[in-house]
Design a protein around this motif. Structure first.
Motif, PDB file in Angstrom:
ATOM      1  N   TYR A  15      64.599  28.262  34.473  1.00 24.18           N
ATOM      2  CA  TYR A  15      64.979  27.396  33.356  1.00 24.18           C
ATOM      3  C   TYR A  15      65.368  26.001  33.819  1.00 24.18           C
ATOM      4  O   TYR A  15      65.857  25.811  34.925  1.00 24.18           O
ATOM      5  CB  TYR A  15      66.158  27.999  32.581  1.00 24.18           C
ATOM      6  CG  TYR A  15      65.835  29.317  31.941  1.00 24.18           C
ATOM      7  CD1 TYR A  15      65.334  29.386  30.649  1.00 24.18           C
ATOM      8  CD2 TYR A  15      66.020  30.508  32.634  1.00 24.18           C
ATOM      9  CE1 TYR A  15      65.032  30.605  30.054  1.00 24.18           C
ATOM     10  CE2 TYR A  15      65.713  31.726  32.050  1.00 24.18           C
ATOM     11  CZ  TYR A  15      65.220  31.766  30.764  1.00 24.18           C
ATOM     12  OH  TYR A  15      64.907  32.966  30.192  1.00 24.18           O
ATOM     13  N   LEU A  30      64.360  22.253  19.532  1.00 28.24           N
ATOM     14  CA  LEU A  30      63.376  23.339  19.633  1.00 28.24           C
ATOM     15  C   LEU A  30      62.450  23.370  18.425  1.00 28.24           C
ATOM     16  O   LEU A  30      61.235  23.539  18.568  1.00 28.24           O
ATOM     17  CB  LEU A  30      64.078  24.687  19.796  1.00 28.24           C
ATOM     18  CG  LEU A  30      64.740  24.929  21.146  1.00 28.24           C
ATOM     19  CD1 LEU A  30      65.547  26.222  21.116  1.00 28.24           C
ATOM     20  CD2 LEU A  30      63.699  24.974  22.262  1.00 28.24           C
ATOM     21  N   PHE A 126      64.152  32.319  20.831  1.00 35.73           N
ATOM     22  CA  PHE A 126      65.182  31.313  21.035  1.00 35.73           C
ATOM     23  C   PHE A 126      66.517  31.911  20.611  1.00 35.73           C
ATOM     24  O   PHE A 126      66.638  32.458  19.514  1.00 35.73           O
ATOM     25  CB  PHE A 126      64.891  30.056  20.219  1.00 35.73           C
ATOM     26  CG  PHE A 126      63.547  29.437  20.509  1.00 35.73           C
ATOM     27  CD1 PHE A 126      63.081  29.302  21.806  1.00 35.73           C
ATOM     28  CD2 PHE A 126      62.746  28.991  19.473  1.00 35.73           C
ATOM     29  CE1 PHE A 126      61.843  28.720  22.074  1.00 35.73           C
ATOM     30  CE2 PHE A 126      61.513  28.405  19.721  1.00 35.73           C
ATOM     31  CZ  PHE A 126      61.065  28.264  21.030  1.00 35.73           C
ATOM     32  N   ASP A 146      63.142  32.697  25.796  1.00 38.91           N
ATOM     33  CA  ASP A 146      62.416  31.476  26.134  1.00 38.91           C
ATOM     34  C   ASP A 146      63.338  30.265  26.174  1.00 38.91           C
ATOM     35  O   ASP A 146      63.079  29.316  26.910  1.00 38.91           O
ATOM     36  CB  ASP A 146      61.280  31.253  25.139  1.00 38.91           C
ATOM     37  CG  ASP A 146      60.221  32.342  25.269  1.00 38.91           C
ATOM     38  OD1 ASP A 146      59.722  32.538  26.392  1.00 38.91           O
ATOM     39  OD2 ASP A 146      59.927  33.007  24.263  1.00 38.91           O
ATOM     40  N   ALA A 147      64.390  30.281  25.364  1.00 38.06           N
ATOM     41  CA  ALA A 147      65.365  29.186  25.377  1.00 38.06           C
ATOM     42  C   ALA A 147      66.706  29.692  24.865  1.00 38.06           C
ATOM     43  O   ALA A 147      66.771  30.631  24.070  1.00 38.06           O
ATOM     44  CB  ALA A 147      64.878  28.018  24.518  1.00 38.06           C
ATOM     45  N   CYS A 149      70.510  28.051  23.423  1.00 41.04           N
ATOM     46  CA  CYS A 149      71.235  26.872  22.939  1.00 41.04           C
ATOM     47  C   CYS A 149      72.718  27.170  22.944  1.00 41.04           C
ATOM     48  O   CYS A 149      73.130  28.304  22.685  1.00 41.04           O
ATOM     49  CB  CYS A 149      70.800  26.535  21.511  1.00 41.04           C
ATOM     50  SG  CYS A 149      69.044  26.210  21.377  1.00 41.04           S
ATOM     51  N   CYS A 164      70.335  22.964  25.963  1.00 36.01           N
ATOM     52  CA  CYS A 164      69.232  23.872  25.689  1.00 36.01           C
ATOM     53  C   CYS A 164      68.642  24.240  27.040  1.00 36.01           C
ATOM     54  O   CYS A 164      68.142  23.375  27.757  1.00 36.01           O
ATOM     55  CB  CYS A 164      68.182  23.186  24.811  1.00 36.01           C
ATOM     56  SG  CYS A 164      66.754  24.235  24.468  1.00 36.01           S
ATOM     57  N   ILE A 166      65.748  25.949  28.796  1.00 35.11           N
ATOM     58  CA  ILE A 166      64.400  26.317  28.379  1.00 35.11           C
ATOM     59  C   ILE A 166      63.568  26.698  29.594  1.00 35.11           C
ATOM     60  O   ILE A 166      63.725  26.125  30.682  1.00 35.11           O
ATOM     61  CB  ILE A 166      63.737  25.184  27.564  1.00 35.11           C
ATOM     62  CG1 ILE A 166      62.414  25.652  26.990  1.00 35.11           C
ATOM     63  CG2 ILE A 166      63.588  23.924  28.388  1.00 35.11           C
ATOM     64  CD1 ILE A 166      61.972  24.903  25.777  1.00 35.11           C
ATOM     65  N   ARG A 167      62.713  27.693  29.383  1.00 36.25           N
ATOM     66  CA  ARG A 167      61.840  28.139  30.474  1.00 36.25           C
ATOM     67  C   ARG A 167      61.022  26.959  30.979  1.00 36.25           C
ATOM     68  O   ARG A 167      60.450  26.211  30.193  1.00 36.25           O
ATOM     69  CB  ARG A 167      60.915  29.247  30.011  1.00 36.25           C
ATOM     70  CG  ARG A 167      61.627  30.538  29.647  1.00 36.25           C
ATOM     71  CD  ARG A 167      60.635  31.618  29.249  1.00 36.25           C
ATOM     72  NE  ARG A 167      59.888  32.069  30.398  1.00 36.25           N
ATOM     73  CZ  ARG A 167      60.337  32.957  31.289  1.00 36.25           C
ATOM     74  NH1 ARG A 167      61.527  33.481  31.131  1.00 36.25           N
ATOM     75  NH2 ARG A 167      59.602  33.312  32.304  1.00 36.25           N
TER      76      ARG A 167
END
Length: 179
Positions: A15, A30, A126, A146-147, A149, A164, A166-167
């Protein structure tokens, strides 16, 4: 440093961190960044536990794209009814965006059920972990969303700071949030 922060959540390998003002901005980031992955008739899955910060950005995407929002309903026990997922056309589900823990009841999403459901499918997951990270250790590599927050003030940190995670492999797929 960012590396120290990523290591804290065991996310350094997979990430990157996008710093935001709060979880609301991260969720908006996102939704804007992945809007082009949603087409007419597609499905965005949320739950009845969601905060407006996780409903309104996806509602805007659904309205712009002609997609559908489907809410995982609550059972009488206060748990989410995941069986609804089995009745949905799996090829139409593009995004599942959920609060990992309810700020009302403390209910925690069964991430294992969600991961089992989306295995082999092209569905982005997410998670808003704001409520959870202030109360327990969260290992991003084990959850494998995948993400993620979050808002720092939920972890007893300063206001107006969020992130955030995120991958790394998804960053090239994102359309710009701000120009």
């Amino acid at each position: 440093s960012s590396d120290r922060i990523k290591n804290f959540w065991n996310s350094a390998d997979n990430y990157d961190i996008l710093y935001t003002k709060n979880a609301t901005e991260a969720l908006n980031l996102l939704s804007v960044s992945f809007e082009n992955h949603v087409k007419y008739g597609d499905i965005i899955v949320l739950s009845e536990y969601e905060h407006h910060s996780n409903i309104l950005p996806w509602k805007r995407v659904a309205e712009r794209k002609g997609a559908n929002i489907v809410l995982l309903p609550l059972l009488e026990s206060g748990k989410l009814d995941y069986s609804l997922l089995d009745g949905l056309p799996k090829d139409r589900i593009k995004i599942i965006s959920l609060s990992c823990q309810s700020n009302i009841t403390g209910y925690c999403v069964d991430v294992e059920k969600i991961q089992k459901f989306r295995k082999g499918l092209n569905i982005y997951l997410f998670l808003d972990v704001s409520q959870m990270v202030g109360h327990r250790h969260v290992d991003f590599s084990k959850i494998d969303a995948d993400a993620y927050c979050m808002s720092a003030h939920k972890m007893y940190g300063p206001k107006n700071l969020g992130a955030c995670f995120i991958r790394k492999d998804l960053i090239p797929l994102m359309q710009p949030f701000m120009l």
